[in-house]
Design a protein around this motif. Sequence first.
Motif, PDB file in Angstrom:
ATOM      1  N   ARG A 297       1.037  -1.386  -0.156  1.00 15.78           N
ATOM      2  CA  ARG A 297      -0.231   0.383   0.063  1.00 15.78           C
ATOM      3  C   ARG A 297       0.973   1.109  -0.281  1.00 15.78           C
ATOM      4  N   SER A 298       0.228   2.359  -0.940  1.00 20.18           N
ATOM      5  CA  SER A 298       1.702   3.787  -0.884  1.00 20.18           C
ATOM      6  C   SER A 298       0.797   4.696  -0.667  1.00 20.18           C
ATOM      7  N   HIS A 299       1.530   5.844   0.219  1.00 21.51           N
ATOM      8  CA  HIS A 299       0.200   6.321  -0.277  1.00 21.51           C
ATOM      9  C   HIS A 299       1.163   7.934  -0.796  1.00 21.51           C
ATOM     10  N   SER A 300       1.178   9.037  -1.370  1.00 20.04           N
ATOM     11  CA  SER A 300       1.553  10.136  -1.554  1.00 20.04           C
ATOM     12  C   SER A 300       0.892  11.272  -1.424  1.00 20.04           C
ATOM     13  N   PHE A 301       1.558  12.347  -0.833  1.00 24.40           N
ATOM     14  CA  PHE A 301       1.322  14.097   0.218  1.00 24.40           C
ATOM     15  C   PHE A 301       2.213  14.734   0.493  1.00 24.40           C
TER      16      PHE A 301
ATOM     17  N   ARG B 124       6.123  10.123  -0.061  1.00 28.24           N
ATOM     18  CA  ARG B 124       5.476   8.894  -0.638  1.00 28.24           C
ATOM     19  C   ARG B 124       6.013   7.593   0.300  1.00 28.24           C
TER      20      ARG B 124
ATOM     21  N   ILE C 283       2.025  10.438   8.943  1.00 26.57           N
ATOM     22  CA  ILE C 283       1.010  10.761   7.400  1.00 26.57           C
ATOM     23  C   ILE C 283      -0.319  10.793   8.087  1.00 26.57           C
TER      24      ILE C 283
ATOM     25  N   SER D  31      -4.249  14.532   4.291  1.00 30.71           N
ATOM     26  CA  SER D  31      -3.858  14.645   3.033  1.00 30.71           C
ATOM     27  C   SER D  31      -4.050  13.331   1.892  1.00 30.71           C
ATOM     28  N   PHE D  32      -5.649  12.894   2.865  1.00 30.74           N
ATOM     29  CA  PHE D  32      -6.484  11.200   2.075  1.00 30.74           C
ATOM     30  C   PHE D  32      -7.588  12.055   1.893  1.00 30.74           C
TER      31      PHE D  32
ATOM     32  N   ALA E  52     -10.883   6.580   3.205  1.00 27.08           N
ATOM     33  CA  ALA E  52      -9.669   6.480   2.963  1.00 27.08           C
ATOM     34  C   ALA E  52      -8.538   6.091   3.909  1.00 27.08           C
ATOM     35  N   TYR E  53      -8.258   7.670   4.874  1.00 29.91           N
ATOM     36  CA  TYR E  53      -7.607   7.419   5.974  1.00 29.91           C
ATOM     37  C   TYR E  53      -7.339   6.399   6.879  1.00 29.91           C
TER      38      TYR E  53
ATOM     39  N   PHE F  14      -5.973   3.014   5.947  1.00 31.95           N
ATOM     40  CA  PHE F  14      -4.823   3.346   5.496  1.00 31.95           C
ATOM     41  C   PHE F  14      -3.417   2.809   6.305  1.00 31.95           C
TER      42      PHE F  14
END
Length: 190
Positions: free
Chosen positions: A8-12, A112, A158, A162-163, A168-169, A172
């Motif tokens: 799982r990845s997340h960019s912010f 990221r 995190i 940013s979500f 979604a947050y 994650f």
Amino acid sequence: MPSPSPTRSHSFTLEAEDLAAFHKHVILKSPVFNRRKWVGTLLPPLVCFGAWWLYVRSQDNPTEAAEKLWWLLLYIPIHFYLYPRRWLQKVAGLDTQLLEDCKKSKLLGRRRVVLSAGGIQEHNPLSEIESPWSKVLNVENNALATFVFLAPNAAIIIPQRSFDTPEAYADFVQDLLGFYHAVKPVRESS
């Protein structure tokens, strides 16, 4: 707890408010900060009462001496009423000070975060951090963000903002906690 997805990845973008929230979170949990709060709460009334008691005991007529200095004991309830309010003002002032300091930080910018069974990775303009789950000290949340502590005063931040949605947050963070807790029994037995 359901098993997390394989990767799982997340960019912010990490902003000054996120960094300030982390610093405040660490400061408020600090033993030094809490010790200072309790010493400031308890020491002045104890000194006041001790001085009053020593003075009264040293006089020839303790009852008369106590009657003369009764007003000194009024400081104690006044201190217990006012000091917590001053402490809250100090904490509120901390927000402003931290935000100003964090605006100058080189740690701000694009990030990221990648979660996998092997560990957590953070890619940012200055460096890349990769840590296996067994080396993660703790995962903590507050109203603004989730902090993955890699050292007592160093964490991957995190931010919730940013979500796109709170769901979604939450998903994650649930995956993050799933990876973290899958390794936790191994870490506790070693």
